[in-house]
Design a protein around this motif. Sequence first.
Motif, PDB file in Angstrom:
ATOM      1  N   LYS A  16     -75.748 -50.222-140.129  1.00 35.08           N
ATOM      2  CA  LYS A  16     -76.604 -49.313-140.901  1.00 35.08           C
ATOM      3  C   LYS A  16     -77.181 -50.046-142.108  1.00 35.08           C
ATOM      4  N   GLN A  17     -76.359 -50.853-142.749  1.00 36.86           N
ATOM      5  CA  GLN A  17     -76.812 -51.624-143.907  1.00 36.86           C
ATOM      6  C   GLN A  17     -77.880 -52.646-143.491  1.00 36.86           C
ATOM      7  N   GLU A  18     -77.676 -53.286-142.342  1.00 34.34           N
ATOM      8  CA  GLU A  18     -78.691 -54.221-141.831  1.00 34.34           C
ATOM      9  C   GLU A  18     -80.013 -53.502-141.603  1.00 34.34           C
ATOM     10  N   PHE A  19     -79.925 -52.309-141.019  1.00 32.81           N
ATOM     11  CA  PHE A  19     -81.127 -51.513-140.787  1.00 32.81           C
ATOM     12  C   PHE A  19     -81.815 -51.191-142.111  1.00 32.81           C
ATOM     13  N   ASP A  20     -81.065 -50.683-143.071  1.00 33.18           N
ATOM     14  CA  ASP A  20     -81.639 -50.326-144.369  1.00 33.18           C
ATOM     15  C   ASP A  20     -82.266 -51.533-145.061  1.00 33.18           C
ATOM     16  N   SER A  21     -81.644 -52.694-144.923  1.00 31.10           N
ATOM     17  CA  SER A  21     -82.157 -53.891-145.597  1.00 31.10           C
ATOM     18  C   SER A  21     -83.470 -54.381-144.983  1.00 31.10           C
ATOM     19  N   LEU A  22     -83.732 -54.012-143.730  1.00 30.85           N
ATOM     20  CA  LEU A  22     -85.004 -54.407-143.119  1.00 30.85           C
ATOM     21  C   LEU A  22     -86.187 -53.889-143.932  1.00 30.85           C
ATOM     22  N   GLN A  24     -86.489 -53.693-146.983  1.00 30.91           N
ATOM     23  CA  GLN A  24     -86.676 -54.486-148.204  1.00 30.91           C
ATOM     24  C   GLN A  24     -87.145 -55.908-147.894  1.00 30.91           C
ATOM     25  N   GLY A  25     -87.252 -56.222-146.618  1.00 29.80           N
ATOM     26  CA  GLY A  25     -87.571 -57.593-146.214  1.00 29.80           C
ATOM     27  C   GLY A  25     -89.054 -57.883-146.170  1.00 29.80           C
ATOM     28  N   LYS A  26     -89.376 -58.968-145.485  1.00 30.83           N
ATOM     29  CA  LYS A  26     -90.771 -59.365-145.348  1.00 30.83           C
ATOM     30  C   LYS A  26     -91.497 -58.416-144.391  1.00 30.83           C
ATOM     31  N   PHE A  27     -92.762 -58.646-144.198  1.00 36.11           N
ATOM     32  CA  PHE A  27     -93.613 -57.747-143.421  1.00 36.11           C
ATOM     33  C   PHE A  27     -93.030 -57.444-142.037  1.00 36.11           C
ATOM     34  N   GLU A  28     -92.600 -58.487-141.320  1.00 32.78           N
ATOM     35  CA  GLU A  28     -92.070 -58.296-139.967  1.00 32.78           C
ATOM     36  C   GLU A  28     -90.816 -57.424-139.982  1.00 32.78           C
ATOM     37  N   ASP A  29     -89.969 -57.630-140.987  1.00 34.75           N
ATOM     38  CA  ASP A  29     -88.752 -56.821-141.104  1.00 34.75           C
ATOM     39  C   ASP A  29     -89.100 -55.358-141.371  1.00 34.75           C
ATOM     40  N   LYS A  30     -90.078 -55.136-142.232  1.00 31.59           N
ATOM     41  CA  LYS A  30     -90.489 -53.760-142.540  1.00 31.59           C
ATOM     42  C   LYS A  30     -91.057 -53.075-141.299  1.00 31.59           C
ATOM     43  N   LYS A  31     -91.802 -53.822-140.493  1.00 35.54           N
ATOM     44  CA  LYS A  31     -92.334 -53.251-139.249  1.00 35.54           C
ATOM     45  C   LYS A  31     -91.194 -52.898-138.300  1.00 35.54           C
ATOM     46  N   LEU A  32     -90.206 -53.776-138.186  1.00 36.64           N
ATOM     47  CA  LEU A  32     -89.057 -53.499-137.329  1.00 36.64           C
ATOM     48  C   LEU A  32     -88.314 -52.259-137.833  1.00 36.64           C
ATOM     49  N   TYR A  33     -88.176 -52.136-139.146  1.00 40.48           N
ATOM     50  CA  TYR A  33     -87.560 -50.939-139.730  1.00 40.48           C
ATOM     51  C   TYR A  33     -88.318 -49.688-139.269  1.00 40.48           C
ATOM     52  N   GLU A  34     -89.638 -49.743-139.341  1.00 39.23           N
ATOM     53  CA  GLU A  34     -90.459 -48.598-138.917  1.00 39.23           C
ATOM     54  C   GLU A  34     -90.270 -48.304-137.431  1.00 39.23           C
ATOM     55  N   PHE A  35     -90.207 -49.347-136.609  1.00 41.92           N
ATOM     56  CA  PHE A  35     -90.018 -49.153-135.167  1.00 41.92           C
ATOM     57  C   PHE A  35     -88.679 -48.471-134.882  1.00 41.92           C
ATOM     58  N   ILE A  36     -87.623 -48.952-135.532  1.00 40.88           N
ATOM     59  CA  ILE A  36     -86.291 -48.379-135.308  1.00 40.88           C
ATOM     60  C   ILE A  36     -86.229 -46.956-135.854  1.00 40.88           C
ATOM     61  N   ASP A  37     -86.854 -46.740-136.997  1.00 41.48           N
ATOM     62  CA  ASP A  37     -86.881 -45.398-137.583  1.00 41.48           C
ATOM     63  C   ASP A  37     -87.586 -44.416-136.644  1.00 41.48           C
ATOM     64  N   ARG A  38     -88.681 -44.855-136.059  1.00 49.99           N
ATOM     65  CA  ARG A  38     -89.399 -44.010-135.096  1.00 49.99           C
ATOM     66  C   ARG A  38     -88.529 -43.753-133.864  1.00 49.99           C
ATOM     67  N   ALA A  39     -87.808 -44.773-133.436  1.00 52.66           N
ATOM     68  CA  ALA A  39     -86.910 -44.616-132.285  1.00 52.66           C
ATOM     69  C   ALA A  39     -85.827 -43.582-132.583  1.00 52.66           C
ATOM     70  N   THR A  40     -85.282 -43.605-133.799  1.00 51.68           N
ATOM     71  CA  THR A  40     -84.244 -42.621-134.133  1.00 51.68           C
ATOM     72  C   THR A  40     -84.819 -41.210-134.101  1.00 51.68           C
ATOM     73  N   ASP A  41     -86.061 -41.061-134.537  1.00 48.28           N
ATOM     74  CA  ASP A  41     -86.710 -39.741-134.447  1.00 48.28           C
ATOM     75  C   ASP A  41     -86.838 -39.305-132.990  1.00 48.28           C
ATOM     76  N   ASP A  42     -87.250 -40.232-132.130  1.00 46.44           N
ATOM     77  CA  ASP A  42     -87.384 -39.913-130.701  1.00 46.44           C
ATOM     78  C   ASP A  42     -86.031 -39.542-130.094  1.00 46.44           C
ATOM     79  N   LEU A  43     -84.990 -40.279-130.466  1.00 44.77           N
ATOM     80  CA  LEU A  43     -83.654 -40.013-129.926  1.00 44.77           C
ATOM     81  C   LEU A  43     -83.121 -38.656-130.379  1.00 44.77           C
ATOM     82  N   LYS A  44     -83.508 -38.234-131.575  1.00 49.13           N
ATOM     83  CA  LYS A  44     -83.093 -36.909-132.056  1.00 49.13           C
ATOM     84  C   LYS A  44     -83.763 -35.801-131.249  1.00 49.13           C
ATOM     85  N   LYS A  45     -84.942 -36.087-130.728  1.00 52.36           N
ATOM     86  CA  LYS A  45     -85.654 -35.099-129.905  1.00 52.36           C
ATOM     87  C   LYS A  45     -85.159 -35.120-128.463  1.00 52.36           C
ATOM     88  N   ASP A  46     -84.890 -36.329-127.955  1.00 48.83           N
ATOM     89  CA  ASP A  46     -84.470 -36.483-126.562  1.00 48.83           C
ATOM     90  C   ASP A  46     -83.547 -37.697-126.437  1.00 48.83           C
TER      91      ASP A  46
END
Length: 112
Positions: A16-22, A24-46
């Motif tokens: 969880k800490q690794e995820f949160d730290s993404l 705060q990282g560089k551009f690629e890390d922030k994009k990965l954070y957004e991708f995973i965050d979107r995935a968690t939203d999808d998983l909450k729905k289905d």
Amino acid sequence: MNDKQIYVAFITPQLKQEFDSLNQGKFEDKKLYEFIDRATDDLKKDPTCGTKIKKQQWPKEYIKKYNITNLWKYDLPNAWRLIYTIESDEIKIMNIILEWFTHKEYEKRFNY
């Protein structure tokens, strides 16, 4: 219709800490954070919106370390993969994120 509450969690506080730290990282890390965050939203729905991985393909490490009974893959953009398992009881469904990695790392972990 399923009336169970659906949650998403990370297998360890460190993950969880690794995820949160993404975020705060560089551009690629922030994009990965957004991708995973979107995935968690999808998983909450289905919870089964990912692809179920056949048991014979499960890495032994997951079985030993996490005692999983099912394994799922969620394809993230830019060839990243999110690996999770689902646990449930009478009142809730819990999607548990085990790890994420590039497609190349995914192929190595799953011996493709």
